[in-house]
Design an enzyme around this catalytic site. Sequence first.
Site, PDB file in Angstrom:
ATOM      1  N   GLU A  41       0.844  -1.201   0.000  1.00  0.00           N
ATOM      2  CA  GLU A  41       0.000   0.000   0.000  1.00  0.00           C
ATOM      3  C   GLU A  41       0.880   1.253   0.000  1.00  0.00           C
ATOM      4  O   GLU A  41       1.872   1.333   0.734  1.00  0.00           O
ATOM      5  CB  GLU A  41      -0.877  -0.028   1.253  1.00  0.00           C
ATOM      6  CG  GLU A  41      -1.768   1.174   1.466  1.00  0.00           C
ATOM      7  CD  GLU A  41      -2.605   1.056   2.746  1.00  0.00           C
ATOM      8  OE1 GLU A  41      -3.560   1.822   2.886  1.00  0.00           O
ATOM      9  OE2 GLU A  41      -2.294   0.178   3.591  1.00  0.00           O
ATOM     10  N   LYS A 112      -9.154   2.203  -2.474  1.00  0.00           N
ATOM     11  CA  LYS A 112      -9.472   1.629  -1.160  1.00  0.00           C
ATOM     12  C   LYS A 112     -10.900   2.006  -0.760  1.00  0.00           C
ATOM     13  O   LYS A 112     -11.324   3.154  -0.926  1.00  0.00           O
ATOM     14  CB  LYS A 112      -8.468   2.143  -0.124  1.00  0.00           C
ATOM     15  CG  LYS A 112      -8.509   1.441   1.222  1.00  0.00           C
ATOM     16  CD  LYS A 112      -7.324   1.887   2.082  1.00  0.00           C
ATOM     17  CE  LYS A 112      -7.244   1.148   3.396  1.00  0.00           C
ATOM     18  NZ  LYS A 112      -6.036   1.518   4.166  1.00  0.00           N
ATOM     19  N   TYR A 118      -9.324   5.023  13.340  1.00  0.00           N
ATOM     20  CA  TYR A 118      -9.177   4.686  14.753  1.00  0.00           C
ATOM     21  C   TYR A 118      -7.695   4.523  15.073  1.00  0.00           C
ATOM     22  O   TYR A 118      -6.858   4.376  14.185  1.00  0.00           O
ATOM     23  CB  TYR A 118      -9.935   3.400  15.084  1.00  0.00           C
ATOM     24  CG  TYR A 118      -9.542   2.210  14.238  1.00  0.00           C
ATOM     25  CD1 TYR A 118      -8.439   1.419  14.556  1.00  0.00           C
ATOM     26  CD2 TYR A 118     -10.263   1.895  13.088  1.00  0.00           C
ATOM     27  CE1 TYR A 118      -8.072   0.344  13.762  1.00  0.00           C
ATOM     28  CE2 TYR A 118      -9.903   0.809  12.291  1.00  0.00           C
ATOM     29  CZ  TYR A 118      -8.808   0.045  12.633  1.00  0.00           C
ATOM     30  OH  TYR A 118      -8.437  -1.016  11.840  1.00  0.00           O
ATOM     31  N   CYS A 148      -5.380  -3.175   2.316  1.00  0.00           N
ATOM     32  CA  CYS A 148      -5.263  -3.242   3.770  1.00  0.00           C
ATOM     33  C   CYS A 148      -6.615  -3.409   4.477  1.00  0.00           C
ATOM     34  O   CYS A 148      -7.152  -4.501   4.538  1.00  0.00           O
ATOM     35  CB  CYS A 148      -4.514  -2.008   4.293  1.00  0.00           C
ATOM     36  SG  CYS A 148      -3.650  -2.329   5.861  1.00  0.00           S
ATOM     37  N   GLY A 295      21.915   7.815  28.562  1.00  0.00           N
ATOM     38  CA  GLY A 295      22.313   7.874  29.957  1.00  0.00           C
ATOM     39  C   GLY A 295      22.213   6.492  30.579  1.00  0.00           C
ATOM     40  O   GLY A 295      21.139   5.880  30.581  1.00  0.00           O
ATOM     41  N   LEU A 296      23.332   5.965  31.067  1.00  0.00           N
ATOM     42  CA  LEU A 296      23.365   4.629  31.670  1.00  0.00           C
ATOM     43  C   LEU A 296      23.360   4.758  33.181  1.00  0.00           C
ATOM     44  O   LEU A 296      24.323   5.240  33.783  1.00  0.00           O
ATOM     45  CB  LEU A 296      24.610   3.865  31.217  1.00  0.00           C
ATOM     46  CG  LEU A 296      24.697   3.496  29.734  1.00  0.00           C
ATOM     47  CD1 LEU A 296      25.951   2.673  29.472  1.00  0.00           C
ATOM     48  CD2 LEU A 296      23.461   2.732  29.291  1.00  0.00           C
ATOM     49  N   GLY A 298      22.783   2.110  35.285  1.00  0.00           N
ATOM     50  CA  GLY A 298      22.991   0.832  35.939  1.00  0.00           C
ATOM     51  C   GLY A 298      21.709   0.064  36.135  1.00  0.00           C
ATOM     52  O   GLY A 298      21.716  -1.067  36.616  1.00  0.00           O
ATOM     53  N   ASP A 301      16.227  -0.493  32.564  1.00  0.00           N
ATOM     54  CA  ASP A 301      15.667   0.228  31.415  1.00  0.00           C
ATOM     55  C   ASP A 301      16.767   0.788  30.516  1.00  0.00           C
ATOM     56  O   ASP A 301      16.737   0.612  29.294  1.00  0.00           O
ATOM     57  CB  ASP A 301      14.751   1.363  31.888  1.00  0.00           C
ATOM     58  CG  ASP A 301      13.545   0.864  32.649  1.00  0.00           C
ATOM     59  OD1 ASP A 301      13.016  -0.195  32.281  1.00  0.00           O
ATOM     60  OD2 ASP A 301      13.127   1.531  33.614  1.00  0.00           O
ATOM     61  N   SER A 302      17.748   1.457  31.116  1.00  0.00           N
ATOM     62  CA  SER A 302      18.832   2.010  30.292  1.00  0.00           C
ATOM     63  C   SER A 302      19.702   0.901  29.715  1.00  0.00           C
ATOM     64  O   SER A 302      20.229   1.029  28.594  1.00  0.00           O
ATOM     65  CB  SER A 302      19.672   2.994  31.100  1.00  0.00           C
ATOM     66  OG  SER A 302      20.324   2.373  32.183  1.00  0.00           O
ATOM     67  N   THR A 402      15.085   6.600  28.098  1.00  0.00           N
ATOM     68  CA  THR A 402      15.058   5.211  28.537  1.00  0.00           C
ATOM     69  C   THR A 402      13.814   4.819  29.332  1.00  0.00           C
ATOM     70  O   THR A 402      13.708   3.691  29.790  1.00  0.00           O
ATOM     71  CB  THR A 402      16.306   4.912  29.410  1.00  0.00           C
ATOM     72  OG1 THR A 402      16.275   5.745  30.568  1.00  0.00           O
ATOM     73  CG2 THR A 402      17.588   5.164  28.627  1.00  0.00           C
TER      74      THR A 402
END
Length: 548
Positions: A41, A112, A118, A148, A295-296, A298, A301-302, A402
């Site tokens: 498409e 189409k 939505y 689609c 940014g880490l 520890g 998530d990061s 993160t």
Amino acid sequence: MKIALVQLNPVIGDFRRNSEAIRQWAERARAAGCSLAVFPELALSGYPPQDLLERPAFLADHDRALRQLLAGISGIGVLLGAVTRHTGATGKPLHNSAILCENGAVLATLHKRLLPTYDVFDEARYFEAASRSPIVSYQGLSLGITICEDIWNDPALFPRPLYAADPVAELAAGGLDCLINLAASPFHQGKQHVRRAIFANLCRRHRLPLLYVNQVGGQDSLVFDGGSLAMDQQGAIVAQARHFAEDMVIVESATWQGEMHEASGADEVAGVCQALILGTRDYVTKCGFRQAVIGLSGGIDSALTAALAARALGPENVLGIAMPSPYTAEESIADAEQLANNLGIGFTVVPITPLVEGYQAALAPLFAGRPADVTEQNIQARIRGNLLMAIANKEGRLVLSTGNKSEMAVGYCTLYGDMSGGLAMLADVPKMLVYELARFINREGEIIPQRTIERAPTAELKPDQRDDDDLPPYPILDRILTLYLEEHRPVGEIIALGFAPAVVHDVVRRIRVNEYKRKQAPPGLKVTSKAFGYGRRYPTAERYLEGA
């Protein structure tokens, strides 16, 4: 005849690139003995072009590219999605169309019929829907060509269909050899199973094979997973393209059998992992960047963000920055460095304690006589966000924030702090799924340090801080969020499932009052059925208290 199903990764508005990709794939299909190549498409413009469709120059460039493309393909029929003009006296000015051409001549143009409006879709804003679905004859085959959403209205599976029309049923009643669907269907967890159930039901109901060609690639918050396929009359998959990569599979119309480039089963966690990698790679590179900075802390998530970014961009293009404060544990810095070493990404430490002390000194006259509170915690997060943005500006990198979906939902994040960035990779990943993805990353050996996975989550913005001091335990929080955000369950019904009323009301309150934060957040990659972003449209200024 042989039919090629070609899934492309287009760049929206890059008509030269997209045209050349279509031409090259068509030539490859011709060389493989195919008589017809089917593309997704809006393959020429890329999907979704959104308000670019309101720019006259965009439409003129599209039309010019389409003419040149069709004139440059010979020896094979091509069926592709493109924008066409609506010539009627009333209605929207454009159609979302499928064009069948051969040797420079347009054999058929179909529009189409079902225009979704939505979640992330807003097609009725731009396109006029077709009123009928004509059958197309090509090289002795009667083809039912749909786009689609046209095949997502089976009354057997949707108890309350969204549309009055059923294009597939109308086409099937006219006598067909096969159905073809050109799609740009974005990924979310569980979507592959839903698609296959819908497609198989259509094939069995109408006793027809189906050829489905889907776009692949990341586009802003959306990830298109490809997975183009063919099904036989019994709904069995007889051809399968790869997921999350450009690909072409060939189907033989004499037998309706084809190539299997990937097993048809889907591992949900692996799919989310692939979606995040592809979405990150395409977002960063399509926006003109090559490198990222993270940014880490520890924390998990990061760590997950860095692991996925290293796979998406290459470890040489990812820089991790640890920014310890007075409340940062030694093991946090050690785990961040170990992660960076495991991934092979750049790593450096920028302590923020002197900066925190400078802020405190500057604000002391204004804050005199007032106890420390979340304000001082947020200052630390905002210092870190400022440093990351400075590094990004100086080195031409993109900041990858993160935060996860659970935090974003209840506002457990700092505006202009840890929310700073150009892309929020995990913004639609609930915390418990973060853990699943981390274990998936580590399935063949430790990449994310095990201590990072096992430690209790903490923001480390005050002494001995833990996330569950301020939030419900994540298994409970995530379940409530799924019920409320994705399944749209009423508050009373959620409580009736056994959750504490005070907890449910507090979670819903937090979702409501933190809408302003999410409105200012960087875009996130959509991997669940309902993500924050332009697919979820709630007012910021409102006073509705459900269940109060």
